[in-house]
Design a protein around this motif. Structure first.
Motif: not given
Length: 148
Positions: A104-105, A110-122
């Motif tokens: 969370s830090l 609700r601020g994972a929009e910069h992490f979410s693309p990595l999950v798709v690629c993974a």
């Protein structure tokens, strides 16, 4: 993409990430895209997976004592998930990424929009561990992950 293809003759399809930010849904989206890799189609995700907390960036929190250690602990969890070769295990680790130390830090709720693309690629990576390279950002390492 002009740097990758200056002539601009490579078709590009832009996708969105789900508003729900569900890691399960995002990973399954990646798995659905995985066969495209066999057709020599690149799946790219943009973001800032190592750290994206604008309030922290602008408040100076990244230079506070102990921040680098917290970021390093977060980054170890991220590296562990990205280096996992089993698709099922990688998916399970990413499903619980909000439980990783300091998640969370690094990415506020609700601020994972910069992490979410990595999950798709993974999800699209198949049975392959990610490779990475690092750049310094605000005094700490920011990693980019990729699969060949």
């Amino acid at each position: 993409m002009k740097l990758v293809d200056p002539l601009g003759d490579v078709p590009i399809v832009q996708m969105f990430v789900y508003a729900s930010q569900s890691p399960d849904d995002l990973f399954r989206l990646g798995q659905a895209l995985q066969p495209l890799r066999d057709q020599n189609i690149a799946i790219m995700g943009s973001g800032f997976a190592s750290y994206h907390n604008l309030q922290g960036m602008f408040s100076g929190a990244t230079s506070a004592p102990g921040f680098k250690e917290k970021h390093s602990e977060w980054a170890r969890s991220l590296d562990d998930a990205m280096s996992t070769t089993s698709t099922d295990e990688r998916g399970a680790k990413l499903k619980d990424w909000r439980k990783w130390p300091y998640a969370s830090l690094m990415h506020p709720p609700r601020g994972a929009e910069h992490f979410s693309p990595l999950v798709v690629c993974a999800g699209a990576a198949g049975e392959q561990a990610a490779e990475s390279w690092s750049d310094e950002f605000l005094g700490f390492d920011n990693k980019t992950y990729y699969w060949k």
